[in-house]
Write a protein that holds these residues in place. Sequence first.
Motif, short mmCIF file in Angstrom:
data_model
loop_
_atom_site.label_atom_id
_atom_site.label_comp_id
_atom_site.label_asym_id
_atom_site.label_seq_id
_atom_site.Cartn_x
_atom_site.Cartn_y
_atom_site.Cartn_z
N ASN A 32 10.53 23.56 -7.74
CA ASN A 32 11.43 23.49 -8.90
C ASN A 32 11.63 24.88 -9.51
O ASN A 32 12.74 25.24 -9.91
CB ASN A 32 10.87 22.54 -9.95
CG ASN A 32 10.92 21.09 -9.51
OD1 ASN A 32 11.77 20.71 -8.70
ND2 ASN A 32 10.03 20.25 -10.03
N CYS A 83 13.85 27.12 -7.21
CA CYS A 83 15.25 26.68 -7.26
C CYS A 83 15.93 27.15 -8.53
O CYS A 83 17.10 27.56 -8.51
CB CYS A 83 15.34 25.16 -7.13
SG CYS A 83 15.00 24.54 -5.46
N ARG A 105 20.08 27.35 -7.82
CA ARG A 105 20.64 26.33 -6.94
C ARG A 105 20.14 24.95 -7.34
O ARG A 105 19.20 24.82 -8.14
CB ARG A 105 20.25 26.62 -5.49
CG ARG A 105 18.75 26.65 -5.22
CD ARG A 105 18.46 26.72 -3.74
NE ARG A 105 18.99 25.55 -3.06
CZ ARG A 105 19.07 25.43 -1.74
NH1 ARG A 105 18.66 26.42 -0.98
NH2 ARG A 105 19.56 24.33 -1.19
N PRO A 141 18.17 21.51 -7.30
CA PRO A 141 16.78 21.27 -6.89
C PRO A 141 16.72 20.65 -5.49
O PRO A 141 17.53 19.79 -5.13
CB PRO A 141 16.26 20.30 -7.94
CG PRO A 141 17.16 20.49 -9.12
CD PRO A 141 18.51 20.85 -8.56
N ALA A 174 12.59 27.62 0.54
CA ALA A 174 13.79 27.46 -0.29
C ALA A 174 14.86 28.48 0.07
O ALA A 174 16.05 28.17 0.13
CB ALA A 174 13.41 27.57 -1.76
#
Length: 492
Positions: free
Chosen positions: A360, A363, A368, A370, A401
């Motif tokens: 989290n 992101c 961006r 989640p 990510a």
Amino acid sequence: MKHSHTDLDSLRNRHQLILGAAGEGIYGLDCEGRATFANAAATRILGWTESDVIGVPLHDLHHHSHRDGRHYPKEDCPIYAALKDGEVHHVSNEVFWHSDGYPVPVEYTSTPIREGGELRGAVVVFRDISARVQADQQRERDYREIQSLKEQLELERDYLREEISITTNFGEIIGESQALKRTLSQIEAVARTQASVLILGESGVGKEMIARAVHQHSDRAERSLVKVNCASIPKDLFESEFFGHIKGAFTGAHRDRVGRMQLANRGTLFLDEVGEIPLPLQGKLLRALQESEFERVGDETTAKVDVRVIAASNRDLADEVKKGRFREDLYYRLSVFPVAVPPLRERTADIAPLAMHFLNLVCQQLGREPLKLSRSHIEQLKLHTWPGNIRELKNVIERAAILSAGSRTLRLDLALPASSVNPGASVEPEWQEGEILTDSDFRLLEKTNLANAMRRAGWKISGPNGAAELLGLKPSTLAYRLAQYGIKRIRA
């Protein structure tokens, strides 16, 4: 004739009254520098009476030494210079010596006296500037104090920025394992005491977070937690880093510097990687911690501090003591209350909440939407041994990510070390009916489906209950797709 003498005496008396009423000290000198006159102010300022000075060389009486006691040669005296060169000499930063033996800061002017074009002597007019000197000294002390406080505030500001950054990224001790709960109960027990805490654990387990938790739950929470990374301090700068230095203490010391001990006064000093301190320097640290006092490098003044110490190490310090690489007395001074932080592989229940927290966070930082962690992701994470512990987990999640750009599915398979990735346990895309998948997401879903079928069939492609039968594919087609996706069985 008698009338002229009376007028002359009256004029002389009037001049004497004027000189006597002057607020500045006044001396008259002959050509040899002997005093011929002294007014009342001169006696009041310096204590020498007129009978003490008349006929006595003035320099020998009260101008014989500099402020620090060094001899002041007569030939260098500006008072006598006026008798030699006939020029006016003004001095603003010297001392005359009082009859009681202490220096009086003065400024004075020595003015030659001429009669008929010939030099006949000089008059010296001086004033006591003690109040001004004291004010200047006080201003200098105030300036140094302001500079010291400014530097300390700047350092505290930098530490505050660092703490804010760390709080943003690691502000919560996250987890639900029994091992972590035991550690938290130890923090709660020791935080409000003044006991020294020694945090032990592998690299990356979060020893600094534990130290911050102890500090934040202590009575010193309103003051700074000052961190010292002992492994990063060059041996030659150890004392300066810990205790500070004064300007000119060594080459490169261009200004006074506040040390970490002073910065942590009434707060907490966190000695990270304390086992890295060279043995010869451990004694200096021990003395400062035991006595709660130290001297800055180049300074003779002893500073007192009130500091609570938390130390951390990824070494077995007890073993280091046995091997003679760590002082036993320092070890016992630091380890009043030891706290052992378990490695991540011993607290697998904490992997999922930590991973979700880091995902989290990254992101948000990347701006961006989640991403989600699937059950397959979590199982993959639990299978890894995590030699780098929480720090490694954070790095893996951040890398995954970044590698998932343009995808709604976390590409954990690309972020984990190759030895930890099981192709048959690939990522499991989150998909809901009616949702449109991108081509990459669809291929990932197909890859996962193929791997699941192979696991269920015991890695048998053809024949009854084989993966091809489960998928409704020809064995040759399945074999091609397995090769295309790189799905292979990993044998233990």
